[in-house]
Design a protein around this motif. Sequence first.
Motif, PDB file in Angstrom:
ATOM      1  N   ILE B 438       0.801  -1.070   0.012  1.00  0.00           N
ATOM      2  CA  ILE B 438       0.019   0.028  -0.053  1.00  0.00           C
ATOM      3  C   ILE B 438       0.969   1.250   0.046  1.00  0.00           C
ATOM      4  O   ILE B 438       0.712   2.255  -0.954  1.00  0.00           O
ATOM      5  N   GLY B 439       1.700   1.320   0.927  1.00  0.00           N
ATOM      6  CA  GLY B 439       2.667   2.388   0.908  1.00  0.00           C
ATOM      7  C   GLY B 439       3.506   2.830  -0.326  1.00  0.00           C
ATOM      8  O   GLY B 439       3.622   3.945  -0.598  1.00  0.00           O
ATOM      9  N   LEU B 440       4.035   1.703  -0.985  1.00  0.00           N
ATOM     10  CA  LEU B 440       4.972   1.929  -1.958  1.00  0.00           C
ATOM     11  C   LEU B 440       4.092   2.298  -3.202  1.00  0.00           C
ATOM     12  O   LEU B 440       4.731   2.700  -4.163  1.00  0.00           O
ATOM     13  N   ARG B 441       2.827   2.077  -3.288  1.00  0.00           N
ATOM     14  CA  ARG B 441       2.175   2.383  -4.520  1.00  0.00           C
ATOM     15  C   ARG B 441       2.142   3.657  -4.944  1.00  0.00           C
ATOM     16  O   ARG B 441       2.305   4.251  -6.130  1.00  0.00           O
ATOM     17  N   PHE B 442       2.279   4.732  -3.721  1.00  0.00           N
ATOM     18  CA  PHE B 442       2.475   6.015  -4.208  1.00  0.00           C
ATOM     19  C   PHE B 442       3.822   6.209  -4.805  1.00  0.00           C
ATOM     20  O   PHE B 442       3.732   7.447  -5.498  1.00  0.00           O
ATOM     21  N   PHE B 443       4.862   5.555  -4.738  1.00  0.00           N
ATOM     22  CA  PHE B 443       6.130   5.889  -5.249  1.00  0.00           C
ATOM     23  C   PHE B 443       6.311   5.151  -6.491  1.00  0.00           C
ATOM     24  O   PHE B 443       7.400   5.498  -7.262  1.00  0.00           O
ATOM     25  N   GLY B 448       6.279   0.545 -13.335  1.00  0.00           N
ATOM     26  CA  GLY B 448       6.541  -0.491 -12.475  1.00  0.00           C
ATOM     27  C   GLY B 448       7.732  -0.162 -11.635  1.00  0.00           C
ATOM     28  O   GLY B 448       8.115  -1.235 -10.984  1.00  0.00           O
ATOM     29  N   TRP B 449       8.285   0.759 -11.921  1.00  0.00           N
ATOM     30  CA  TRP B 449       9.642   1.009 -11.009  1.00  0.00           C
ATOM     31  C   TRP B 449       9.710   2.314 -10.239  1.00  0.00           C
ATOM     32  O   TRP B 449       8.955   3.150 -10.138  1.00  0.00           O
ATOM     33  N   ILE B 450      10.136   1.991  -9.056  1.00  0.00           N
ATOM     34  CA  ILE B 450      10.415   3.173  -7.851  1.00  0.00           C
ATOM     35  C   ILE B 450      11.619   3.703  -8.211  1.00  0.00           C
ATOM     36  O   ILE B 450      12.569   3.319  -8.403  1.00  0.00           O
ATOM     37  N   HIS B 451      11.656   5.295  -8.738  1.00  0.00           N
ATOM     38  CA  HIS B 451      12.720   5.900  -9.017  1.00  0.00           C
ATOM     39  C   HIS B 451      13.395   6.631  -7.810  1.00  0.00           C
ATOM     40  O   HIS B 451      14.414   7.241  -8.007  1.00  0.00           O
ATOM     41  N   SER B 452      12.284   7.059  -7.058  1.00  0.00           N
ATOM     42  CA  SER B 452      13.097   7.803  -5.902  1.00  0.00           C
ATOM     43  C   SER B 452      12.156   7.415  -4.656  1.00  0.00           C
ATOM     44  O   SER B 452      10.671   7.675  -4.614  1.00  0.00           O
ATOM     45  N   LEU B 453      12.833   7.465  -3.428  1.00  0.00           N
ATOM     46  CA  LEU B 453      12.133   7.235  -1.992  1.00  0.00           C
ATOM     47  C   LEU B 453      12.618   8.388  -0.968  1.00  0.00           C
ATOM     48  O   LEU B 453      13.543   8.732  -1.227  1.00  0.00           O
ATOM     49  N   PRO B 454      11.756   8.646  -0.311  1.00  0.00           N
ATOM     50  CA  PRO B 454      12.253   9.645   0.651  1.00  0.00           C
ATOM     51  C   PRO B 454      13.117   9.116   1.831  1.00  0.00           C
ATOM     52  O   PRO B 454      13.162   7.835   1.988  1.00  0.00           O
ATOM     53  N   SER B 455      13.740   9.793   2.900  1.00  0.00           N
ATOM     54  CA  SER B 455      14.373   9.392   3.891  1.00  0.00           C
ATOM     55  C   SER B 455      15.403   8.254   3.716  1.00  0.00           C
ATOM     56  O   SER B 455      16.115   8.472   2.723  1.00  0.00           O
ATOM     57  N   LEU B 456      15.241   7.458   4.445  1.00  0.00           N
ATOM     58  CA  LEU B 456      16.134   6.298   4.447  1.00  0.00           C
ATOM     59  C   LEU B 456      16.374   5.446   3.058  1.00  0.00           C
ATOM     60  O   LEU B 456      17.070   5.091   2.604  1.00  0.00           O
ATOM     61  N   GLY B 457      15.090   5.482   2.487  1.00  0.00           N
ATOM     62  CA  GLY B 457      14.932   4.764   1.364  1.00  0.00           C
ATOM     63  C   GLY B 457      15.719   5.472   0.038  1.00  0.00           C
ATOM     64  O   GLY B 457      16.024   4.758  -0.812  1.00  0.00           O
ATOM     65  N   ALA B 458      15.988   6.460   0.331  1.00  0.00           N
ATOM     66  CA  ALA B 458      16.974   7.324  -0.760  1.00  0.00           C
ATOM     67  C   ALA B 458      18.142   6.894  -0.803  1.00  0.00           C
ATOM     68  O   ALA B 458      18.758   6.811  -1.783  1.00  0.00           O
ATOM     69  N   LYS B 459      18.503   6.329   0.165  1.00  0.00           N
ATOM     70  CA  LYS B 459      19.917   5.506   0.155  1.00  0.00           C
ATOM     71  C   LYS B 459      20.199   4.641  -1.052  1.00  0.00           C
ATOM     72  O   LYS B 459      21.049   4.393  -1.671  1.00  0.00           O
ATOM     73  N   TRP B 460      19.144   3.802  -1.183  1.00  0.00           N
ATOM     74  CA  TRP B 460      18.910   2.969  -2.277  1.00  0.00           C
ATOM     75  C   TRP B 460      18.660   3.691  -3.501  1.00  0.00           C
ATOM     76  O   TRP B 460      19.375   3.516  -4.388  1.00  0.00           O
ATOM     77  N   THR B 461      17.832   4.493  -3.550  1.00  0.00           N
ATOM     78  CA  THR B 461      17.047   5.077  -4.847  1.00  0.00           C
ATOM     79  C   THR B 461      18.229   6.038  -5.645  1.00  0.00           C
ATOM     80  O   THR B 461      18.098   6.377  -6.642  1.00  0.00           O
ATOM     81  N   ARG B 464      20.379   3.805  -7.576  1.00  0.00           N
ATOM     82  CA  ARG B 464      19.670   2.723  -8.619  1.00  0.00           C
ATOM     83  C   ARG B 464      18.308   2.666  -8.331  1.00  0.00           C
ATOM     84  O   ARG B 464      17.689   2.996  -7.277  1.00  0.00           O
ATOM     85  N   ASP B 465      17.550   2.073  -9.453  1.00  0.00           N
ATOM     86  CA  ASP B 465      15.909   2.320  -9.303  1.00  0.00           C
ATOM     87  C   ASP B 465      15.563   1.000  -8.368  1.00  0.00           C
ATOM     88  O   ASP B 465      16.367  -0.096  -8.366  1.00  0.00           O
ATOM     89  N   LEU B 466      14.393   0.822  -7.895  1.00  0.00           N
ATOM     90  CA  LEU B 466      13.823  -0.087  -7.322  1.00  0.00           C
ATOM     91  C   LEU B 466      12.671  -0.607  -8.060  1.00  0.00           C
ATOM     92  O   LEU B 466      11.574  -0.046  -8.347  1.00  0.00           O
TER      93      LEU B 466
END
Lengths: 228, 486
Positions: B438-443, B448-461, B464-466
């Motif tokens: 549910i949460g990731l649906r917004f990103f 079908g890819w997540i290109h940027s996440l806020p906060s700690l998730g940004a360390k991944w994005t 690279r994409d998720l």
Amino acid sequence: MNQPVPSRKLILDRIRAATSSAAQSASQLAEAYAALPRAYIRHGSLSAQACIELMIQRLREYDAEVVECAPEELADTLAAQLAASGRHRFVAPSGAPPEWLVTSAHPIKGLEWTIDRGLAIDEIEKAEGIVTAATCGIADSGTIVLHHSSREGRRVLTLLPDYYLCILRASQIVETLPEYFSRCQQPPALATYISGPSATADIEMTRIKGVHGPRILVVILVRDDANK
Amino acid sequence: MTHANSERVCLDPRFAPPFPQVAEQMLRNPQLRKNVGHAIDVIQTKRGKLVVEKTDWQELRSAASAIRAHALDNLGVYLEEFEARCTAAGGHVHWAADAADARQIILGLLREENATEVIKIKTMTSAEIQLNPFLQAAGVNVYETDLAEIILQLGEGEPSHIVVPALHINRSQVREIFARTMGLNNLSDDPKELTNAARTYLRQKFLTVPTAISGANFLVAETGTVAIVESEGNGRMCLTLPRAMISLVGIEKVLPRFQDLEVMLQLLARSATGERMNPYTSLWSGVTPGDGPQRFHVVLLDNGRSSILAKNKERQTLKCIRCAACMNTCPVYRQTGGHAYGSVYPGPIGAILTPQLMQMKHAQSLPYASSLCGACYEVCPVKINIPEVLLELRSQVVNQERKQAGRFFDLMYLGLRIANLIFATAWGFHAAQRMGRIGLRFFTRKDGWIHSLPSLGAKWTQTRDLRGLPKQTFHQWWAERAKEGK
């Protein structure tokens, strides 16, 4: 003026504490050293002739000029090389044999020899060329070894002049670096290994010859092995 | 922008920003990446050819590794033997416990010589103890004599490689530096002409400055010999023309016997510059009357080395002969260049050496500046298992963090503690999956890819994409399939 003793003791104490597995006696140490693996190639496999050819090939790859001659032709060959160099003011090391300095077969106008008997730096700097003997040649890497005997001269002699002519005898050539080291039973106090002329690749890895040392290297290879 | 130093680089681990931060800046500099990539391609091609022709390469590596390990195991004995031989040959040996100690010893020796100027052969050890700025501040003018070091000194740049320190600077940048600092407005960017400009600039220095400083590639215990390998002849100039000579050498550089050079010299040039042998190798012990400096000092530097020696897995770091083969082959170094490592020792060897020489807190990001691909271990001529040491250091970083009081304010730490709870039970895990979907649906974008996440998730994005989470989990799909099958 000496360093404060504490640093020396401090460092050695730290090292001793860190190396509990160190050998406890000189004989133990020698034993551990002798047991080190040395499976690399010590002796070359080339014939004497092939070894000399490899040395010549390596030197030419470094853009050195190589001339071969028989032992009795040395004086003439040397004179011809010096004449061809277009230079006139040469230095020879203190122990240079008289035959080098005789240039009767090719009298060169204006040729001037200075023997190094404690020459000042600026006198060496003014010289246009230097002629020396060598201790050893290593074919595998095309290396000329100087131990700076009286025929090889002080280190600075083979550094400042722009033209360096080295007289190497075929019997001095070995194939591999370990063969040279096994000939070195008495390690020299001074040694210089020369593998091609001074060079740099510091700007975009483009190889440029002659940064500070001699730009021209000529090797006269005396075939003292011909009768073998 | 061709200016070589548009951004100031810090190579003091105490003040340098973390690796990922500088690496990101470097990745945005196409000129730098092009320069580094080109230089490394050239070295690698040459090295490759010469290693292949050497049929006993692996045997040489094994011998070199064993000789270096043996020397370290018995370091105290061999250093004392070196000291005795060097002293007997007319040299003076000094011991420096740390960088400040070494700087004071060297300044003291220069004062004895009444030196106001000094010429230098390239030495990483002097960069490690930040000798040049110290001497300048004490009123001694320092002249580097290696071409790359001159480029850096005149251009006020920092080294980015331990063998070819200016490989990040191209010919037009060198032209700009030389034209500006030497007043040569008509200089072209032909490397030959640039090299000649440096030759002329230095000749007078070589002939007049009476004191020199060097490092050393090897010390030989048996004979008290110091060895320096080089290409240009600037080293030979510094070793023969001055009246006094000071060599600053790390305590780990000692070899037991003269003959050991037959192994090291075969490996070093091939690994470092892709040559069968470097143009000039100089060996000397103590002082030789009538030839070269008549006053000779060796300063043996510890500066953290003895504490590396004390550790089992890390000790191998000290086997290093500074050939730089590890950085030339490293996929990370190739992309970022050397400055990102925030130390004079970059690349894989820097990533293990710097945190150990300095307090780890100053270089915590370096053990992570690697993909652990192992290429560095494969090329290392003395077989240092760099990935093994990297992993050891990573575990030390984690253990250190685990004890810090501030950890309860660290999002990463708290996140992992929560994850620990979630993964402990199946229902917790399933609940987290539903929440996540549910949460990731917004990103999740349309592709079908997540290109940027806020906060700690940004360390991944940020790098690279998720992939967005699928509509159902494997468990759900399996359960449905079983139902339909009935």
